[in-house]
Design a protein around this motif. Structure first.
Motif, PDB file in Angstrom:
ATOM      1  N   SER A 153       0.838  -1.184   0.000  1.00 42.04           N
ATOM      2  CA  SER A 153       0.000   0.000   0.000  1.00 42.04           C
ATOM      3  C   SER A 153       0.875   1.236   0.000  1.00 42.04           C
ATOM      4  O   SER A 153       1.983   1.228   0.530  1.00 42.04           O
ATOM      5  N   CYS A 154       0.373   2.292  -0.586  1.00 46.60           N
ATOM      6  CA  CYS A 154       1.061   3.576  -0.603  1.00 46.60           C
ATOM      7  C   CYS A 154       0.041   4.651  -0.291  1.00 46.60           C
ATOM      8  O   CYS A 154      -0.902   4.864  -1.069  1.00 46.60           O
ATOM      9  N   ALA A 155       0.217   5.309   0.839  1.00 45.65           N
ATOM     10  CA  ALA A 155      -0.678   6.369   1.264  1.00 45.65           C
ATOM     11  C   ALA A 155      -0.074   7.715   0.910  1.00 45.65           C
ATOM     12  O   ALA A 155       1.089   7.981   1.218  1.00 45.65           O
ATOM     13  N   LYS A 180      -9.429   7.185  -0.641  1.00 43.48           N
ATOM     14  CA  LYS A 180      -8.517   6.927   0.463  1.00 43.48           C
ATOM     15  C   LYS A 180      -7.105   7.437   0.205  1.00 43.48           C
ATOM     16  O   LYS A 180      -6.216   7.215   1.028  1.00 43.48           O
ATOM     17  N   ASN A 181      -6.891   8.084  -0.919  1.00 45.16           N
ATOM     18  CA  ASN A 181      -5.556   8.565  -1.290  1.00 45.16           C
ATOM     19  C   ASN A 181      -4.518   7.448  -1.222  1.00 45.16           C
ATOM     20  O   ASN A 181      -3.408   7.627  -0.715  1.00 45.16           O
ATOM     21  N   THR A 182      -4.872   6.299  -1.751  1.00 45.50           N
ATOM     22  CA  THR A 182      -4.028   5.126  -1.617  1.00 45.50           C
ATOM     23  C   THR A 182      -3.927   4.374  -2.937  1.00 45.50           C
ATOM     24  O   THR A 182      -4.921   4.222  -3.646  1.00 45.50           O
TER      25      THR A 182
END
Length: 124
Positions: free
Chosen positions: A21-23, A76-78
């Protein structure tokens, strides 16, 4: 001005799966193209996958097609990278990156922002 934080890396046996995952910070996530890159010891950073701002188009390194899937959730900006059937040669630090514009999405040097990376180790 944009911060990216990867998570989900770790140690996995060959044949296993991981989801990275990348936030992203900020409110402009839905305007960025997003990419995943990886770098193994002694090797140059290489393109893994990319996705356009809306999520409607995805791009993959030819050798990874069918095993890796990139997706994003703009609410989710992900951005995610699902990695299946992992092999020892997939061992690397995996980086999340973001860029303005939807061109040159497979080009490492075209990206504007980078995360710190997350280690993925695949044992035989």
């Amino acid at each position: 001005q944009v911060q990216l934080v990867e998570s989900g890396g770790g140690l996995v046996q060959a044949g296993g799966s991981l989801r990275l995952s990348c936030a992203a910070s900020g409110r402009a996530f839905s305007s960025y193209a997003m990419g995943w890159f990886r770098q193994a010891p002694g090797k140059e950073r290489e393109f893994v996958a990319a996705i356009n701002n809306s999520g409607g188009s995805a791009y993959y390194a030819e050798s990874l097609k069918g095993r890796f899937t990139i997706s994003r959730d703009n609410a989710k900006n992900t951005v995610y990278l699902q990695m299946n059937s992992l092999r020892p040669e997939d061992t690397a630090v995996y980086y999340c990156a973001a860029k303005w514009g939807q061109t040159r999405v497979t080009i490492t040097t075209a990206y504007n922002y980078w995360g710190q990376g997350t280690q993925v180790t695949v044992s035989a």
